[in-house]
Design a protein around this motif. Structure first.
Motif, mmCIF file in Angstrom:
data_model
loop_
_atom_site.group_PDB
_atom_site.id
_atom_site.type_symbol
_atom_site.label_atom_id
_atom_site.label_comp_id
_atom_site.label_asym_id
_atom_site.label_seq_id
_atom_site.Cartn_x
_atom_site.Cartn_y
_atom_site.Cartn_z
ATOM 1 N N PHE A 198 0.864 -1.156 0.013
ATOM 2 C CA PHE A 198 -0.050 -0.030 -0.119
ATOM 3 C C PHE A 198 0.834 1.027 -0.042
ATOM 4 O O PHE A 198 0.512 1.910 -0.868
ATOM 5 N N PHE A 199 1.709 1.325 0.858
ATOM 6 C CA PHE A 199 2.535 2.543 0.827
ATOM 7 C C PHE A 199 3.551 2.617 -0.277
ATOM 8 O O PHE A 199 3.697 3.776 -0.694
ATOM 9 N N SER A 200 4.062 1.694 -0.964
ATOM 10 C CA SER A 200 4.777 1.753 -2.080
ATOM 11 C C SER A 200 3.691 2.189 -3.286
ATOM 12 O O SER A 200 4.284 2.980 -4.068
ATOM 13 N N SER A 201 2.394 1.867 -3.163
ATOM 14 C CA SER A 201 1.611 2.296 -4.273
ATOM 15 C C SER A 201 1.191 3.965 -4.084
ATOM 16 O O SER A 201 0.909 4.351 -5.013
ATOM 17 N N MET A 202 1.470 4.129 -2.952
ATOM 18 C CA MET A 202 1.551 5.846 -2.631
ATOM 19 C C MET A 202 3.120 6.447 -2.703
ATOM 20 O O MET A 202 2.880 7.599 -2.363
ATOM 21 N N ASP A 203 3.811 5.901 -3.231
ATOM 22 C CA ASP A 203 5.181 6.252 -3.291
ATOM 23 C C ASP A 203 5.483 7.075 -1.916
ATOM 24 O O ASP A 203 6.349 7.819 -1.891
ATOM 25 N N MET A 204 5.186 6.182 -0.882
ATOM 26 C CA MET A 204 5.844 6.557 0.495
ATOM 27 C C MET A 204 6.548 5.158 0.929
ATOM 28 O O MET A 204 6.300 4.021 0.387
ATOM 29 N N ARG A 205 7.391 5.140 1.831
ATOM 30 C CA ARG A 205 8.017 4.003 2.412
ATOM 31 C C ARG A 205 7.648 4.208 4.053
ATOM 32 O O ARG A 205 7.744 5.217 4.574
ATOM 33 N N LEU A 206 7.713 3.095 4.771
ATOM 34 C CA LEU A 206 7.731 3.100 6.223
ATOM 35 C C LEU A 206 9.017 3.281 6.676
ATOM 36 O O LEU A 206 10.270 2.948 6.366
ATOM 37 N N ILE A 207 9.150 4.001 7.801
ATOM 38 C CA ILE A 207 10.474 4.375 8.539
ATOM 39 C C ILE A 207 10.334 3.720 9.796
ATOM 40 O O ILE A 207 11.555 3.274 10.279
ATOM 41 N N ARG A 208 9.167 3.880 10.403
ATOM 42 C CA ARG A 208 9.021 3.244 11.737
ATOM 43 C C ARG A 208 7.991 2.677 11.967
ATOM 44 O O ARG A 208 6.785 3.226 11.830
ATOM 45 N N MET A 209 8.005 1.621 12.840
ATOM 46 C CA MET A 209 6.542 1.054 13.535
ATOM 47 C C MET A 209 6.489 1.273 15.001
ATOM 48 O O MET A 209 7.376 1.081 15.810
ATOM 49 N N LEU A 210 5.244 1.503 15.514
ATOM 50 C CA LEU A 210 4.959 1.793 16.801
ATOM 51 C C LEU A 210 4.122 0.427 17.309
ATOM 52 O O LEU A 210 2.983 0.302 16.611
ATOM 53 N N THR A 211 4.465 -0.285 18.105
ATOM 54 C CA THR A 211 3.674 -1.488 18.529
ATOM 55 C C THR A 211 3.707 -1.592 20.140
ATOM 56 O O THR A 211 4.240 -0.856 20.663
ATOM 57 N N ASP A 212 2.612 -2.375 20.740
ATOM 58 C CA ASP A 212 2.843 -2.431 21.985
ATOM 59 C C ASP A 212 3.915 -3.526 22.254
ATOM 60 O O ASP A 212 4.630 -4.074 21.378
ATOM 61 N N ARG A 213 3.959 -3.967 23.298
ATOM 62 C CA ARG A 213 5.142 -5.167 23.732
ATOM 63 C C ARG A 213 4.651 -6.598 23.861
ATOM 64 O O ARG A 213 5.285 -7.273 24.419
ATOM 65 N N GLY A 214 3.698 -6.961 22.979
ATOM 66 C CA GLY A 214 3.232 -8.084 22.907
ATOM 67 C C GLY A 214 4.295 -9.166 22.342
ATOM 68 O O GLY A 214 5.208 -8.541 21.521
ATOM 69 N N THR A 215 4.269 -10.460 22.629
ATOM 70 C CA THR A 215 5.378 -11.264 22.098
ATOM 71 C C THR A 215 5.164 -11.442 20.404
ATOM 72 O O THR A 215 6.110 -11.820 20.135
ATOM 73 N N GLU A 216 4.094 -11.101 19.866
ATOM 74 C CA GLU A 216 4.066 -11.132 18.473
ATOM 75 C C GLU A 216 4.734 -10.035 17.683
ATOM 76 O O GLU A 216 5.145 -10.189 16.445
ATOM 77 N N TYR A 217 5.257 -9.023 18.504
ATOM 78 C CA TYR A 217 6.003 -7.905 18.015
ATOM 79 C C TYR A 217 7.455 -7.785 18.726
ATOM 80 O O TYR A 217 8.360 -7.112 18.024
ATOM 81 N N CYS A 218 7.721 -8.118 19.644
ATOM 82 C CA CYS A 218 8.687 -7.983 20.208
ATOM 83 C C CYS A 218 9.814 -9.323 20.800
ATOM 84 O O CYS A 218 9.085 -10.202 21.319
ATOM 85 N N GLY A 219 10.753 -9.432 20.535
ATOM 86 C CA GLY A 219 11.736 -10.676 20.785
ATOM 87 C C GLY A 219 13.061 -10.357 20.210
ATOM 88 O O GLY A 219 13.401 -9.132 19.924
ATOM 89 N N ARG A 220 13.997 -11.330 20.355
ATOM 90 C CA ARG A 220 15.328 -11.168 19.955
ATOM 91 C C ARG A 220 15.356 -11.228 18.402
ATOM 92 O O ARG A 220 14.805 -11.895 17.565
ATOM 93 N N PHE A 221 16.165 -9.997 17.888
ATOM 94 C CA PHE A 221 16.028 -9.828 16.444
ATOM 95 C C PHE A 221 16.342 -11.070 15.603
ATOM 96 O O PHE A 221 15.873 -11.348 14.581
ATOM 97 N N GLU A 222 17.342 -11.924 15.979
ATOM 98 C CA GLU A 222 17.972 -12.918 14.967
ATOM 99 C C GLU A 222 16.757 -14.114 15.172
ATOM 100 O O GLU A 222 16.915 -14.945 14.409
ATOM 101 N N ALA A 223 15.781 -14.277 16.007
ATOM 102 C CA ALA A 223 15.187 -15.329 16.351
ATOM 103 C C ALA A 223 13.601 -15.128 16.349
ATOM 104 O O ALA A 223 12.825 -15.727 16.595
ATOM 105 N N HIS A 224 13.228 -13.821 15.775
ATOM 106 C CA HIS A 224 11.859 -13.304 16.022
ATOM 107 C C HIS A 224 11.644 -12.820 14.613
ATOM 108 O O HIS A 224 11.888 -12.023 14.057
#
Length: 158
Positions: free
Chosen positions: A32-58
């Motif tokens: 969607f953002f690509s179709s709008m000629d935009m890109r994502l810079i940063r994501m804001l999420t809560d601290r749920g395990t579906e979003y947070c973990g060790r970079f190399e294993a998540h």
């Protein structure tokens, strides 16, 4: 399907897992953002395990890292940090799910998905919002009018 309809689609997922978040970004958000000629810079999420973990294993963290997207997490036990998202959850519960489940007995996830897509399209492109960001515009109008501000901010980062 036009750009607005693509944005309106919000795929229903049954698992709550890191790969689900990465899949949503890959299949819906980034295109969607690509179709709008935009890109994502940063994501804001809560601290749920579906979003947070060790970079190399998540899966979600890895996907953000590979795509050069920063990740900011809300303060623990402070849902107001992401109040706009919390308000949307309340709105979709009150105005779509509670109404839809009273009116119709869904036979499949696809049937529910079709009704949700219609509601979200209306929410994003027809219904005006009174919050401080939209100020009487639809979310799509707000996004389109804010593209120049986004470009300016991204230009300052480079």
């Amino acid at each position: 399907m036009d750009t607005y309809s693509k944005w309106a689609a919000a795929k229903l997922y049954t698992p709550k897992a890191p790969i689900t978040g990465a899949d949503l970004l890959n299949d819906q958000v980034f295109p969607f953002f690509s179709s709008m000629d935009m890109r994502l810079i940063r994501m804001l999420t809560d601290r749920g395990t579906e979003y947070c973990g060790r970079f190399e294993a998540h899966d979600y963290e890895l996907y953000l890292g590979v795509n050069g997207i920063g990740h900011t997490k809300t303060k623990a036990r402070h849902p107001q940090t992401n109040g706009i998202c919390e308000l949307f959850h309340k709105t979709i519960l009150n105005e779509f799910y509670q109404v839809a489940f009273r009116r119709k007995l869904y036979q499949s996830l696809e049937e529910l998905q079709a009704d949700l897509d219609t509601w979200i399209d209306s929410y994003n492109t027809q219904r005006t919002h009174q919050g401080k960001m939209c100020s009487g515009r639809t979310p799509m109008q707000t996004l389109l009018e804010g593209k120049s501000l986004w470009a300016e901010k991204v230009g300052q980062l480079n």
